[in-house]
Design a protein around this motif. Structure first.
Motif, short mmCIF file in Angstrom:
data_model
loop_
_atom_site.label_atom_id
_atom_site.label_comp_id
_atom_site.label_asym_id
_atom_site.label_seq_id
_atom_site.Cartn_x
_atom_site.Cartn_y
_atom_site.Cartn_z
N UNK A 87 0.83 -1.20 0.00
CA UNK A 87 0.00 0.00 0.00
C UNK A 87 0.87 1.26 0.00
N UNK A 88 2.00 1.19 0.72
CA UNK A 88 2.87 2.36 0.89
C UNK A 88 3.85 2.57 -0.26
N UNK A 89 3.91 1.64 -1.21
CA UNK A 89 4.95 1.76 -2.23
C UNK A 89 4.51 1.44 -3.65
N UNK A 90 3.39 0.79 -3.86
CA UNK A 90 2.95 0.36 -5.18
C UNK A 90 1.75 1.17 -5.66
N UNK A 91 1.78 1.57 -6.92
CA UNK A 91 0.62 2.26 -7.48
C UNK A 91 -0.61 1.37 -7.40
N UNK A 92 -1.75 2.00 -7.08
CA UNK A 92 -3.03 1.29 -7.10
C UNK A 92 -4.09 2.25 -7.61
N UNK A 93 -4.32 2.20 -8.92
CA UNK A 93 -5.32 3.06 -9.54
C UNK A 93 -6.41 2.18 -10.15
N UNK A 94 -7.65 2.65 -10.03
CA UNK A 94 -8.82 1.82 -10.30
C UNK A 94 -9.70 2.45 -11.37
N UNK A 95 -10.19 1.63 -12.28
CA UNK A 95 -11.15 2.05 -13.30
C UNK A 95 -12.55 1.71 -12.80
N UNK A 96 -13.38 2.72 -12.57
CA UNK A 96 -14.73 2.48 -12.04
C UNK A 96 -15.81 2.63 -13.12
N UNK A 97 -15.42 2.44 -14.38
CA UNK A 97 -16.37 2.57 -15.49
C UNK A 97 -17.58 1.66 -15.30
N UNK A 98 -17.33 0.43 -14.85
CA UNK A 98 -18.43 -0.55 -14.70
C UNK A 98 -19.46 -0.07 -13.68
N UNK A 99 -19.01 0.43 -12.54
CA UNK A 99 -19.95 0.92 -11.53
C UNK A 99 -20.71 2.14 -12.03
N UNK A 100 -20.03 3.00 -12.74
CA UNK A 100 -20.70 4.19 -13.29
C UNK A 100 -21.80 3.77 -14.28
N UNK A 101 -21.47 2.81 -15.16
CA UNK A 101 -22.40 2.42 -16.22
C UNK A 101 -23.55 1.57 -15.72
N UNK A 102 -23.26 0.60 -14.85
CA UNK A 102 -24.28 -0.37 -14.45
C UNK A 102 -25.04 0.02 -13.19
N UNK A 103 -24.38 0.72 -12.29
CA UNK A 103 -25.02 1.11 -11.04
C UNK A 103 -25.48 2.56 -11.03
N UNK A 104 -24.96 3.35 -11.98
CA UNK A 104 -25.20 4.79 -11.93
C UNK A 104 -24.41 5.44 -10.82
N UNK A 105 -23.28 4.81 -10.46
CA UNK A 105 -22.48 5.31 -9.34
C UNK A 105 -21.78 6.62 -9.68
N UNK A 106 -21.86 7.56 -8.75
CA UNK A 106 -21.08 8.79 -8.77
C UNK A 106 -20.66 9.08 -7.33
N UNK A 107 -19.42 9.48 -7.08
CA UNK A 107 -19.05 9.84 -5.70
C UNK A 107 -19.95 10.95 -5.18
N UNK A 108 -20.39 10.80 -3.94
CA UNK A 108 -21.27 11.82 -3.34
C UNK A 108 -20.52 12.71 -2.35
N UNK A 109 -19.28 12.37 -2.03
CA UNK A 109 -18.48 13.15 -1.09
C UNK A 109 -17.12 13.44 -1.73
N UNK A 110 -16.74 14.71 -1.82
CA UNK A 110 -15.45 15.06 -2.39
C UNK A 110 -14.36 14.91 -1.34
N UNK A 111 -13.12 14.87 -1.81
CA UNK A 111 -11.99 14.77 -0.89
C UNK A 111 -11.95 15.96 0.06
N UNK A 112 -12.17 17.16 -0.46
CA UNK A 112 -12.11 18.34 0.39
C UNK A 112 -13.23 18.35 1.43
N UNK A 113 -14.41 17.88 1.07
CA UNK A 113 -15.50 17.79 2.05
C UNK A 113 -15.15 16.80 3.15
#
Length: 320
Positions: A288-314
């Motif tokens: 976790x502290x040394x390896x890149x971990x980036x995620x494609x959430x296209x599937x959740x957006x398309x099939x679930x209608x997922x959108x983040x509801x809380x921003x990082x700054x909030x």
């Protein structure tokens, strides 16, 4: 509204999930292993049911009358032998699957993790087609991968869905941020290779949003990644998280090769001598502290209608 059965309801994600379910008018029954856990879920508005994941009959009785179940209970990264992780995360999940099916529950939503894909390699823009790693050297990762296999295989008369948040954070976190603060204050914290790699994160409210959408719209037998929507630099997000607690992140850094050797030696020593607690640096923490971990959430957006509801700054503002 539905009657919903929840495991892990006194935990970070589970407690936020119960609050959301209650807000939406659902009746919630929550598994509780202790008086403290029972008190917490009761305060949230759920009906506590004493029991644990080792007791199939108790789980079945607790879930009877529920149409929907969420499985948020798990042994989390850190202390524990491989056997303990397997007992809690794999056998416990299998017991729950059997129990809710026999209780007549229609749909089970399982809280998974991107860690189920980890065995030391970077995860770069991965999606749900990436293979699970039940062979991982990290006990937590291996057990969560095997648990997810149990859940997906069970799909049939019981509809099963997996939601995988990455690096859950936010107000109410009793594990990650408090541990980071303790590490800094005790002088045990160091970056690995500067901590400049990219990582995705998932605010706890965004994780719960994904779980709720999966219960409503998820395709049975499928897994869905959910995140905050865009990767950040690991060092930057940890620095900001620590700052919300009035703690300054140190500049000390270890080369990756040194950290890898320390983790390997510690894991071997703790396993061979059956030492209590956790080694100074384990495989999971190192990755976790040394390896890149980036995620494609296209599937959740398309099939679930997922959108983040809380921003990082909030989320950071709430932590302050």
């Amino acid at each position: 509204m539905a009657t919903v059965f929840v495991t892990g309801g006194s935990g970070f994600v589970g407690s936020r999930l119960i609050a959301r379910l209650i807000k939406h008018g659902h009746a919630v029954r929550a598994l509780a292993r202790s008086d403290a856990a029972a008190g917490k879920v009761k305060d949230l508005g759920a009906v506590p049911v004493r029991g644990d994941l080792a007791d199939v009959a108790g789980l079945r009785a607790a879930a009877t009358g529920s149409e929907l179940a969420f499985h948020a209970a798990a042994r989390t990264p850190g202390r524990g032998t491989r056997k303990q992780f397997w007992t809690d995360n794999v056998d416990g999940t299998a017991n729950l699957v059997r129990a809710v099916r026999e209780a007549g529950v229609q749909r089970l939503v399982h809280v998974g993790t991107e860690a189920a894909l980890m065995n030391g390699q970077p995860l770069v823009n991965v999606d749900e087609s990436a293979p699970l790693r039940p062979d991982s050297r990290a006990h937590y990762a291996a057990s969560k991968a095997a648990a997810e296999q149990v859940v997906i295989k069970a799909n049939g008369s019981l509809e099963t869905i997996v939601v995988r948040p990455r690096f859950v954070w936010g107000a109410g976190d009793t594990m990650v941020l408090p541990e980071l603060v303790d590490m800094v204050n005790s002088g045990r914290f160091a970056w690995i290779d500067g901590g400049r790699h990219l990582t995705d994160t998932t605010h706890v409210d965004n994780a719960v949003e994904g779980l709720m959408l999966a219960a409503e719209r998820g395709r049975p037998g499928q897994a869905y990644f959910v995140t905050d929507g865009a990767p950040v630099v690991f060092r930057d997000i940890l620095t900001e998280l620590l700052a919300t607690q009035g703690v300054s992140a140190p500049s000390r850094s270890l080369p990756y090769g040194v950290a890898k050797s320390v983790a390997a030696a510690g894991e071997t020593l703790w396993r061979s001598l059956r030492l209590k607690g956790a080694p100074p640096l384990d495989y999971m923490s190192m990755w976790v502290s040394s390896r890149e971990c980036t995620i494609d959430i296209t599937k959740a957006r398309a099939e679930l209608g997922y959108q983040p509801i809380k921003t990082q700054q909030q989320g950071l503002a709430e932590l302050r």
